[in-house]
Design a protein around this motif. Sequence first.
Motif, PDB file in Angstrom:
ATOM      1  N   PRO A  62       0.832  -1.218   0.000  1.00  0.00           N
ATOM      2  CA  PRO A  62       0.000   0.000   0.000  1.00  0.00           C
ATOM      3  C   PRO A  62       0.863   1.263   0.000  1.00  0.00           C
ATOM      4  CG  PRO A  62      -0.730  -1.536   1.699  1.00  0.00           C
ATOM      5  CD  PRO A  62       0.552  -2.082   1.152  1.00  0.00           C
ATOM      6  N   ARG A  63       0.439   2.257  -0.803  1.00  0.00           N
ATOM      7  CA  ARG A  63       1.170   3.522  -0.922  1.00  0.00           C
ATOM      8  C   ARG A  63       0.428   4.629  -0.190  1.00  0.00           C
ATOM      9  NH1 ARG A  63       3.689   0.076  -3.885  1.00  0.00           N
ATOM     10  NH2 ARG A  63       4.647   0.612  -5.876  1.00  0.00           N
ATOM     11  N   PRO A  64       1.167   5.578   0.393  1.00  0.00           N
ATOM     12  CA  PRO A  64       0.492   6.713   1.039  1.00  0.00           C
ATOM     13  C   PRO A  64      -0.470   7.434   0.091  1.00  0.00           C
ATOM     14  CG  PRO A  64       2.845   6.771   1.512  1.00  0.00           C
ATOM     15  CD  PRO A  64       2.627   5.641   0.538  1.00  0.00           C
ATOM     16  N   SER A  78     -11.219   1.373  -6.806  1.00  0.00           N
ATOM     17  CA  SER A  78     -10.159   0.441  -7.210  1.00  0.00           C
ATOM     18  C   SER A  78      -8.822   1.146  -7.367  1.00  0.00           C
ATOM     19  CB  SER A  78     -10.527  -0.219  -8.556  1.00  0.00           C
ATOM     20  OG  SER A  78      -9.542  -1.179  -8.903  1.00  0.00           O
ATOM     21  N   ASN A  79      -7.774   0.463  -6.928  1.00  0.00           N
ATOM     22  CA  ASN A  79      -6.413   0.844  -7.294  1.00  0.00           C
ATOM     23  C   ASN A  79      -5.879  -0.277  -8.180  1.00  0.00           C
ATOM     24  OD1 ASN A  79      -3.778   1.610  -7.570  1.00  0.00           O
ATOM     25  ND2 ASN A  79      -3.186   1.137  -5.460  1.00  0.00           N
ATOM     26  N   PRO A  80      -6.209  -0.247  -9.474  1.00  0.00           N
ATOM     27  CA  PRO A  80      -5.835  -1.344 -10.374  1.00  0.00           C
ATOM     28  C   PRO A  80      -4.394  -1.174 -10.843  1.00  0.00           C
ATOM     29  CG  PRO A  80      -6.952   0.335 -11.620  1.00  0.00           C
ATOM     30  CD  PRO A  80      -6.889   0.844 -10.196  1.00  0.00           C
ATOM     31  N   PRO A  81      -3.843  -2.158 -11.549  1.00  0.00           N
ATOM     32  CA  PRO A  81      -2.555  -1.934 -12.212  1.00  0.00           C
ATOM     33  C   PRO A  81      -2.736  -0.831 -13.260  1.00  0.00           C
ATOM     34  CG  PRO A  81      -3.231  -4.250 -12.329  1.00  0.00           C
ATOM     35  CD  PRO A  81      -4.411  -3.474 -11.848  1.00  0.00           C
ATOM     36  N   TYR A  82      -1.741   0.059 -13.387  1.00  0.00           N
ATOM     37  CA  TYR A  82      -1.892   1.095 -14.422  1.00  0.00           C
ATOM     38  C   TYR A  82      -0.568   1.535 -15.035  1.00  0.00           C
ATOM     39  CZ  TYR A  82      -1.214   4.070 -10.204  1.00  0.00           C
ATOM     40  OH  TYR A  82      -0.750   4.631  -9.048  1.00  0.00           O
ATOM     41  N   ILE A  83       0.466   0.711 -14.868  1.00  0.00           N
ATOM     42  CA  ILE A  83       1.760   1.056 -15.468  1.00  0.00           C
ATOM     43  C   ILE A  83       1.848   0.397 -16.853  1.00  0.00           C
ATOM     44  CG2 ILE A  83       4.266   0.929 -15.169  1.00  0.00           C
ATOM     45  CD1 ILE A  83       3.841   0.931 -12.169  1.00  0.00           C
ATOM     46  N   ASP A 108      10.968  -0.005  -5.316  1.00  0.00           N
ATOM     47  CA  ASP A 108      10.198  -1.117  -4.756  1.00  0.00           C
ATOM     48  C   ASP A 108       9.479  -1.949  -5.815  1.00  0.00           C
ATOM     49  OD1 ASP A 108      11.015  -0.155  -2.323  1.00  0.00           O
ATOM     50  OD2 ASP A 108       8.997   0.275  -1.555  1.00  0.00           O
ATOM     51  N   VAL A 109       9.024  -1.312  -6.913  1.00  0.00           N
ATOM     52  CA  VAL A 109       8.204  -2.064  -7.883  1.00  0.00           C
ATOM     53  C   VAL A 109       8.943  -3.271  -8.462  1.00  0.00           C
ATOM     54  CG1 VAL A 109       6.662  -0.177  -8.559  1.00  0.00           C
ATOM     55  CG2 VAL A 109       8.807  -0.500  -9.786  1.00  0.00           C
ATOM     56  N   ARG A 110      10.290  -3.255  -8.412  1.00  0.00           N
ATOM     57  CA  ARG A 110      11.045  -4.414  -8.902  1.00  0.00           C
ATOM     58  C   ARG A 110      10.716  -5.671  -8.103  1.00  0.00           C
ATOM     59  NH1 ARG A 110      16.834  -2.500  -7.866  1.00  0.00           N
ATOM     60  NH2 ARG A 110      15.675  -1.544  -6.163  1.00  0.00           N
ATOM     61  N   ALA A 163       0.030  -6.827 -10.212  1.00  0.00           N
ATOM     62  CA  ALA A 163      -0.497  -5.687  -9.445  1.00  0.00           C
ATOM     63  C   ALA A 163      -0.095  -4.350 -10.051  1.00  0.00           C
ATOM     64  CB  ALA A 163      -0.007  -5.768  -8.001  1.00  0.00           C
ATOM     65  N   LEU A 164       0.750  -4.373 -11.080  1.00  0.00           N
ATOM     66  CA  LEU A 164       1.347  -3.124 -11.572  1.00  0.00           C
ATOM     67  C   LEU A 164       1.038  -2.819 -13.030  1.00  0.00           C
ATOM     68  CD1 LEU A 164       4.952  -3.661 -10.129  1.00  0.00           C
ATOM     69  CD2 LEU A 164       3.298  -1.991  -9.284  1.00  0.00           C
ATOM     70  N   VAL A 165       1.114  -3.839 -13.882  1.00  0.00           N
ATOM     71  CA  VAL A 165       1.206  -3.603 -15.324  1.00  0.00           C
ATOM     72  C   VAL A 165      -0.130  -3.893 -16.005  1.00  0.00           C
ATOM     73  CG1 VAL A 165       2.441  -4.234 -17.420  1.00  0.00           C
ATOM     74  CG2 VAL A 165       3.635  -4.264 -15.231  1.00  0.00           C
TER      75      VAL A 165
HETATM   76  N1  GLN Z   1       1.580   3.933  -7.738  1.00  0.00           N
HETATM   77  C1  GLN Z   1       2.333   2.744  -7.950  1.00  0.00           C
HETATM   78  C2  GLN Z   1       3.701   3.092  -8.499  1.00  0.00           C
HETATM   79  O1  GLN Z   1       3.811   3.760  -9.480  1.00  0.00           O
HETATM   80  C3  GLN Z   1       1.655   1.797  -8.905  1.00  0.00           C
HETATM   81  C4  GLN Z   1       0.389   1.330  -8.328  1.00  0.00           C
HETATM   82  C5  GLN Z   1      -0.468   0.626  -9.313  1.00  0.00           C
HETATM   83  O2  GLN Z   1      -0.081   0.219 -10.400  1.00  0.00           O
HETATM   84  N2  GLN Z   1      -1.677   0.501  -8.930  1.00  0.00           N
HETATM   85  O3  GLN Z   1       4.675   2.716  -7.898  1.00  0.00           O
END
Ligand code: GLN
Length: 287
Positions: A95-97, A185-190, A201-203, A209-211
């Motif tokens: 979880p991110r702030p 929702s906080n979906p993947p969005y990268i 950290d994303v590594r 959860a990310l892409v």
């Molecule tokens: N905010 C996150 C990041 O860029 C990504 C979170 C997400 O994909 N939901 O590190």
Amino acid sequence: MSNAPDTVARLLADAAARIGGDSPRLDAELLLEAVLDRNPTWFRTWPEHEVAPTDIARFNTLVERRMTGHPVAHLLGHQGFWSLTLEVSDRTLIPRPDTECLVEAALDLPLPEQARVLDLGTGTGAIALALASEKPDWSVQATDAVDDAVALARRNAERLGLPVQVSRSHWFRDLASARFDLIVSNPPYIAERDHHLDQGDVRFEPASALVAGADGLDDIREIAATAPDWLRPGGWLLVEHGFDQGPAVRDLFMAAGFSKVETGRDYGSNDRYTLGRIEKGENDADG
Ligand code: GLN
């Protein structure tokens, strides 16, 4: 090496110098706090406390893992979010702030006293649990497509004593038919080739959860297009997205029939979430 005693102050200074990065001092403090099972006040009060050799060895192991990039949250096994401490794992997002800004936005919406709420792709359960902790009269449900995340969110709900129902579903696909006042929702969005995926950290977090496809919008596209079928008249959709995705996400919301579409910012003043409402039709009963 000098012969100075291994005090809290010296261990922290040495570790911070080795860790480097954005927040070396804080990282070192969090790791030593965990090893010694002490709180930040104790640290400030007893900088000259001498640390036992076995504790130093455990601390050094954690510092070395941090130096290879492992997120502090993974080393500790937990992360603070909102007013809660959540167990984390490497099977879902930490979880991110900035996601707390979605929680605030959700709490600001004009929703019924006993709103029915759905958190899609809940991961640790962060958003659902924060909302349930603030709104005991809401009925909060959460889903995740990853079995380990479902189990993790359930453990967090149970440990915190919060009544969030967690089930396995890929977005709406495996969900029993229902209508909600709020879907969040906080979906993947990268985007697949985004260079941020090679940093920080994303590594150490799973791609699931990310892409989200070539432009990072595949999942938000599916959620925005489908959410109207799952919302009560007057219900809201609220999703997190990337700092540069506001215009594209607003377009997706408007194409799906949402009104009152707005983008909000995170703690760093970047566009971070978009919300919209399904208006009540002329034939819809109130409430
Ligand atoms: N905010 C996150 C990041 O860029 C990504 C979170 C997400 O994909 N939901 O590190």
